[in-house]
Design a protein around this motif. Sequence first.
Motif, PDB file in Angstrom:
ATOM      1  N   LYS A   1     -28.670  22.901  24.078  1.00 57.00           N
ATOM      2  CA  LYS A   1     -29.925  22.455  23.462  1.00 57.00           C
ATOM      3  C   LYS A   1     -30.034  20.935  23.495  1.00 57.00           C
ATOM      4  CE  LYS A   1     -31.020  26.498  20.820  1.00 57.00           C
ATOM      5  NZ  LYS A   1     -29.870  27.411  20.629  1.00 57.00           N
ATOM      6  N   ILE A   2     -31.243  20.475  23.764  1.00 55.29           N
ATOM      7  CA  ILE A   2     -31.544  19.047  23.731  1.00 55.29           C
ATOM      8  C   ILE A   2     -32.214  18.805  22.378  1.00 55.29           C
ATOM      9  CG2 ILE A   2     -32.800  17.172  24.878  1.00 55.29           C
ATOM     10  CD1 ILE A   2     -31.121  18.435  26.978  1.00 55.29           C
ATOM     11  N   ILE A   3     -31.639  17.960  21.559  1.00 62.45           N
ATOM     12  CA  ILE A   3     -32.156  17.842  20.188  1.00 62.45           C
ATOM     13  C   ILE A   3     -32.439  16.385  19.830  1.00 62.45           C
ATOM     14  CG2 ILE A   3     -31.074  19.975  19.360  1.00 62.45           C
ATOM     15  CD1 ILE A   3     -28.789  18.303  18.255  1.00 62.45           C
ATOM     16  N   ALA A   4     -33.246  16.181  18.825  1.00 63.71           N
ATOM     17  CA  ALA A   4     -33.590  14.822  18.396  1.00 63.71           C
ATOM     18  C   ALA A   4     -33.645  14.744  16.870  1.00 63.71           C
ATOM     19  CB  ALA A   4     -34.933  14.411  19.007  1.00 63.71           C
ATOM     20  N   PRO A   5     -32.519  15.019  16.211  1.00 58.36           N
ATOM     21  CA  PRO A   5     -32.536  14.974  14.751  1.00 58.36           C
ATOM     22  C   PRO A   5     -32.572  13.533  14.224  1.00 58.36           C
ATOM     23  CG  PRO A   5     -30.318  15.394  15.524  1.00 58.36           C
ATOM     24  CD  PRO A   5     -31.199  15.340  16.751  1.00 58.36           C
ATOM     25  N   GLU A   6     -32.848  13.384  12.941  1.00 62.16           N
ATOM     26  CA  GLU A   6     -32.763  12.067  12.292  1.00 62.16           C
ATOM     27  C   GLU A   6     -31.313  11.587  12.308  1.00 62.16           C
ATOM     28  OE1 GLU A   6     -35.223  10.180  10.893  1.00 62.16           O
ATOM     29  OE2 GLU A   6     -36.564  11.630  11.871  1.00 62.16           O
ATOM     30  N   LEU A   7     -30.406  12.533  12.058  1.00 65.97           N
ATOM     31  CA  LEU A   7     -28.984  12.188  11.982  1.00 65.97           C
ATOM     32  C   LEU A   7     -28.155  13.190  12.775  1.00 65.97           C
ATOM     33  CD1 LEU A   7     -26.587  10.607  10.742  1.00 65.97           C
ATOM     34  CD2 LEU A   7     -26.708  12.151   8.776  1.00 65.97           C
ATOM     35  N   TYR A   8     -27.308  12.672  13.658  1.00 67.09           N
ATOM     36  CA  TYR A   8     -26.385  13.522  14.422  1.00 67.09           C
ATOM     37  C   TYR A   8     -24.973  13.045  14.159  1.00 67.09           C
ATOM     38  CZ  TYR A   8     -24.327  16.172  18.262  1.00 67.09           C
ATOM     39  OH  TYR A   8     -23.571  17.058  19.002  1.00 67.09           O
ATOM     40  N   VAL A   9     -24.119  13.934  13.694  1.00 61.75           N
ATOM     41  CA  VAL A   9     -22.732  13.577  13.430  1.00 61.75           C
ATOM     42  C   VAL A   9     -21.835  14.324  14.423  1.00 61.75           C
ATOM     43  CG1 VAL A   9     -20.899  13.494  11.700  1.00 61.75           C
ATOM     44  CG2 VAL A   9     -23.296  13.314  10.978  1.00 61.75           C
ATOM     45  N   ALA A  10     -21.171  13.567  15.295  1.00 60.12           N
ATOM     46  CA  ALA A  10     -20.296  14.162  16.308  1.00 60.12           C
ATOM     47  C   ALA A  10     -18.857  14.064  15.830  1.00 60.12           C
ATOM     48  CB  ALA A  10     -20.465  13.430  17.641  1.00 60.12           C
ATOM     49  N   VAL A  11     -18.259  15.215  15.613  1.00 62.61           N
ATOM     50  CA  VAL A  11     -16.898  15.255  15.076  1.00 62.61           C
ATOM     51  C   VAL A  11     -15.934  15.719  16.171  1.00 62.61           C
ATOM     52  CG1 VAL A  11     -15.405  16.294  13.329  1.00 62.61           C
ATOM     53  CG2 VAL A  11     -17.815  15.826  12.790  1.00 62.61           C
ATOM     54  N   GLY A  12     -15.047  14.826  16.589  1.00 58.51           N
ATOM     55  CA  GLY A  12     -14.057  15.200  17.604  1.00 58.51           C
ATOM     56  C   GLY A  12     -14.678  15.576  18.928  1.00 58.51           C
ATOM     57  N   ILE A  13     -15.702  14.836  19.316  1.00 54.99           N
ATOM     58  CA  ILE A  13     -16.403  15.042  20.598  1.00 54.99           C
ATOM     59  C   ILE A  13     -16.257  13.751  21.400  1.00 54.99           C
ATOM     60  CG2 ILE A  13     -18.689  15.306  21.657  1.00 54.99           C
ATOM     61  CD1 ILE A  13     -19.424  17.174  19.347  1.00 54.99           C
ATOM     62  N   SER A  14     -15.844  13.876  22.681  1.00 55.85           N
ATOM     63  CA  SER A  14     -15.560  12.663  23.458  1.00 55.85           C
ATOM     64  C   SER A  14     -16.817  11.926  23.908  1.00 55.85           C
ATOM     65  CB  SER A  14     -14.709  13.017  24.674  1.00 55.85           C
ATOM     66  OG  SER A  14     -15.411  13.905  25.521  1.00 55.85           O
ATOM     67  N   GLY A  15     -17.894  12.672  24.168  1.00 57.11           N
ATOM     68  CA  GLY A  15     -19.121  12.023  24.611  1.00 57.11           C
ATOM     69  C   GLY A  15     -19.311  12.052  26.118  1.00 57.11           C
ATOM     70  N   ALA A  16     -19.013  13.190  26.741  1.00 60.93           N
ATOM     71  CA  ALA A  16     -19.266  13.368  28.176  1.00 60.93           C
ATOM     72  C   ALA A  16     -20.772  13.237  28.427  1.00 60.93           C
ATOM     73  CB  ALA A  16     -18.788  14.752  28.623  1.00 60.93           C
ATOM     74  N   ILE A  17     -21.154  12.767  29.649  1.00 58.81           N
ATOM     75  CA  ILE A  17     -22.586  12.570  29.914  1.00 58.81           C
ATOM     76  C   ILE A  17     -23.391  13.836  29.660  1.00 58.81           C
ATOM     77  CG2 ILE A  17     -22.804  10.551  31.413  1.00 58.81           C
ATOM     78  CD1 ILE A  17     -22.324  12.212  33.825  1.00 58.81           C
ATOM     79  N   GLN A  18     -22.789  14.989  29.955  1.00 60.32           N
ATOM     80  CA  GLN A  18     -23.527  16.243  29.759  1.00 60.32           C
ATOM     81  C   GLN A  18     -23.797  16.499  28.280  1.00 60.32           C
ATOM     82  OE1 GLN A  18     -20.578  16.132  31.498  1.00 60.32           O
ATOM     83  NE2 GLN A  18     -21.286  16.362  33.611  1.00 60.32           N
ATOM     84  N   HIS A  19     -22.933  16.001  27.424  1.00 63.45           N
ATOM     85  CA  HIS A  19     -23.176  16.162  25.985  1.00 63.45           C
ATOM     86  C   HIS A  19     -24.191  15.113  25.506  1.00 63.45           C
ATOM     87  CE1 HIS A  19     -22.278  17.719  21.980  1.00 63.45           C
ATOM     88  NE2 HIS A  19     -22.381  16.487  21.553  1.00 63.45           N
ATOM     89  N   LEU A  20     -24.002  13.873  25.956  1.00 59.77           N
ATOM     90  CA  LEU A  20     -24.863  12.773  25.485  1.00 59.77           C
ATOM     91  C   LEU A  20     -26.340  13.015  25.794  1.00 59.77           C
ATOM     92  CD1 LEU A  20     -22.743   9.588  26.248  1.00 59.77           C
ATOM     93  CD2 LEU A  20     -22.800  11.005  24.199  1.00 59.77           C
ATOM     94  N   THR A  21     -26.620  13.639  26.929  1.00 61.33           N
ATOM     95  CA  THR A  21     -28.019  13.852  27.284  1.00 61.33           C
ATOM     96  C   THR A  21     -28.714  14.738  26.254  1.00 61.33           C
ATOM     97  OG1 THR A  21     -29.518  14.433  29.078  1.00 61.33           O
ATOM     98  CG2 THR A  21     -27.653  15.875  28.764  1.00 61.33           C
ATOM     99  N   GLY A  22     -27.951  15.520  25.526  1.00 62.33           N
ATOM    100  CA  GLY A  22     -28.543  16.394  24.517  1.00 62.33           C
ATOM    101  C   GLY A  22     -28.842  15.702  23.206  1.00 62.33           C
ATOM    102  N   ILE A  23     -28.325  14.470  23.011  1.00 62.56           N
ATOM    103  CA  ILE A  23     -28.448  13.825  21.693  1.00 62.56           C
ATOM    104  C   ILE A  23     -29.035  12.421  21.748  1.00 62.56           C
ATOM    105  CG2 ILE A  23     -26.513  15.154  20.762  1.00 62.56           C
ATOM    106  CD1 ILE A  23     -24.802  12.565  21.030  1.00 62.56           C
ATOM    107  N   LYS A  24     -29.382  11.981  22.982  1.00 58.56           N
ATOM    108  CA  LYS A  24     -29.839  10.594  23.163  1.00 58.56           C
ATOM    109  C   LYS A  24     -31.030  10.223  22.295  1.00 58.56           C
ATOM    110  CE  LYS A  24     -28.312   9.146  27.659  1.00 58.56           C
ATOM    111  NZ  LYS A  24     -28.495   9.533  29.061  1.00 58.56           N
TER     112      LYS A  24
END
Lengths: 314, 249
Positions: A251-274
């Motif tokens: 899912k591609i999401i745009a919340p007010e607040l996103y908390v990433a816990v123990g996630i490295s931040g691969a480009i495929q993940h980042l595109t979902g939270i930018k």
Amino acid sequence: MSKILIIAEHDGSALNQATARAVTCARQIPGAHVTIAVFAAEPAAVASAAAVLAGVDAVVTVASAANGHALAATLAPQVVALAAGYTHVFAASTSFGKDLLPRVAALLGVPQISDAMAVEGAYKFKRPTYAGNAIVTLEAPADRILVATVRSASFEPAAGGGSASISAADVSAELPTHTRFVSLSAAPKSDRPDLASAAKVVSGGRALASKENFDIVYSLASKMGAAVGASRAAVDAGYASNELQVGQTGKIIAPELYVAVGISGAIQHLTGIKDAKTIVAINKDPEAPIFEVADFGLVADLFVAVPEIEKALS
Amino acid sequence: MRKILVGVKRVVDYNVRVRVKPDGSGVALEGVKMSVNPFDEIALEEALRIKERGEAAEVVAVSIGTDEAQQQLRTALAMGADRAILVKVTEAVDPLVASRVLTEIAKRENADLVILGKQAIDDDAAQTAPMVAALWGRPQATFASKIAINGGTAIVTREVDAGLETIEVDLPAVFSADLRLNEPRYVKLPDIMKAKKKPLDVVEFASLGVTADVGLKTVFVEPPKPRAKGIVVKDVAELVDALKKKGLV
Ligand SMILES: Cc1cc2nc3c(=O)[nH]c(=O)nc-3n(C[C@H](O)[C@H](O)[C@H](O)COP(=O)(O)OP(=O)(O)OC[C@H]3O[C@@H](n4cnc5c(N)ncnc54)[C@H](O)[C@@H]3O)c2cc1C
Ligand SMILES: Nc1ncnc2c1ncn2[C@@H]1O[C@H](COP(=O)(O)O)[C@@H](O)[C@H]1O
């Protein structure tokens, strides 16, 4: 004038908020006349919900037992029949829209614009490619129907307060019998906010290391009134279910607040939270790429930090 | 079933973070590592497993690309595809064009099943599988995470936003592979050697009677808006404070 047909997404009773976001996109086209089409076995409830969206001019319903389950092969010929006289056909870029609209576009013999994220003109849109690393502005010919899916994270949902007319449409299309619905195993209903539309999201990654440990993520999310998300690694390892995956293929999401816990931040993940307004990252590796996009980064062991955060919020 | 057709698109490797060219004409691809689209590896793996179960006789890998896409087709042959077809183009094609080509090949080859990736990780379009299904007049099962073939029909589980949907389709059909369908096998050195001897046919795009221009014009390409630089907080107290100040908790 642009006459825009938006295909409603629903579960038989409730209208999906992603459709209201597609309405906002459509309204940004100058002089747009917006119609929502509801294909269902019994469309009344969904049609009423669509009719009160601000900016919707008309709602048309196509009632048929064949529309009891959303099957692209069954819906596409009906959408094509209904689309005559419209300049644009839109749907949200959800699993529903991504399944249906390319089939519609191909039947109409036109290309599709996937994931429209900004309106530059009636036939000109921006869309993300390469996991969001290259934004392309595309222009489609004005003499043909334009088919597009709308990236939900880029548009706020249309407000309520509208009062569009509802009418039943007569659609004659030959429906195939080669595709049959068998079952839907939906995620168990919970009181948590829905990941796709939540204002706050707490996501866990591979670092959670087990399904039991993933409860820490649920616990923090509950405390914050947040939805739960996950990285692909966490989903693949079975810590979280697949509909919680955030990213290029989730899912591609745009919340007010996103908390990433123990996630490295691969480009495929980042595109979902930018498009998240504020990103918090908790990771023990100061070099983790997630810190490049985080507004607030905390370099810490999550098993220590997360319970501490919960305590601080009590 | 006799034949499964699999799409193999040559794309920038998923580990590469592409750069947009300063003149806005596209992304810089010179010297960048290229690979088989990850979803196509999954599609191919599934086709090979269907064949290995004795439910299909032949797996054919198809790519629409430049001559260089032969590298990716050789990888597909090394993984186990029986033969490959390169439809030669000089420039990247729109998914509608790719769909028209793949439909034409599916018809010529009399395919019983076409398995594509759920999306190509360069254009991220996720259009081709439903388009081929539409043009071919066949069922589609997109985002497949489980496939069971039962003679003339297939039961497919699909990853949808609400959870997992199961549908039944008549064959021939078009499926698109999601990440969790399987884990593709690794290619072993002897397989690479063997793959060199497998047939790879080159078909000129022009010979297929498909128009390349679908009217969609790329006006320009730009990098995404950068996010404002964030801060590293020293402890949980500072983090919670900062979030409280913003009214987020
Ligand atoms: C075609 C394709 C599509 C993909 N689509 C997606 C997608 O949609 N979404 C997605 O998320 N991924 C996707 N991926 C996968 C992606 O490339 C990454 O592999 C994945 O996102 C990694 O997940 P992760 O960050 O949880 O795990 P890892 O990369 O393993 O990161 C774990 C992190 O946790 C940190 N850590 C470990 N222990 C602790 C601790 N005790 N406390 C704090 N931090 C700790 C580590 O420092 C590390 O940074 C895709 C990949 C491909 C090839
Ligand atoms: N040029 C191509 N060559 C081979 N297969 C392709 C090509 N373009 C698209 N496909 C197939 O269609 C899938 C979806 O692509 P897309 O619709 O571009 O996201 C890919 O994963 C491939 O299986």
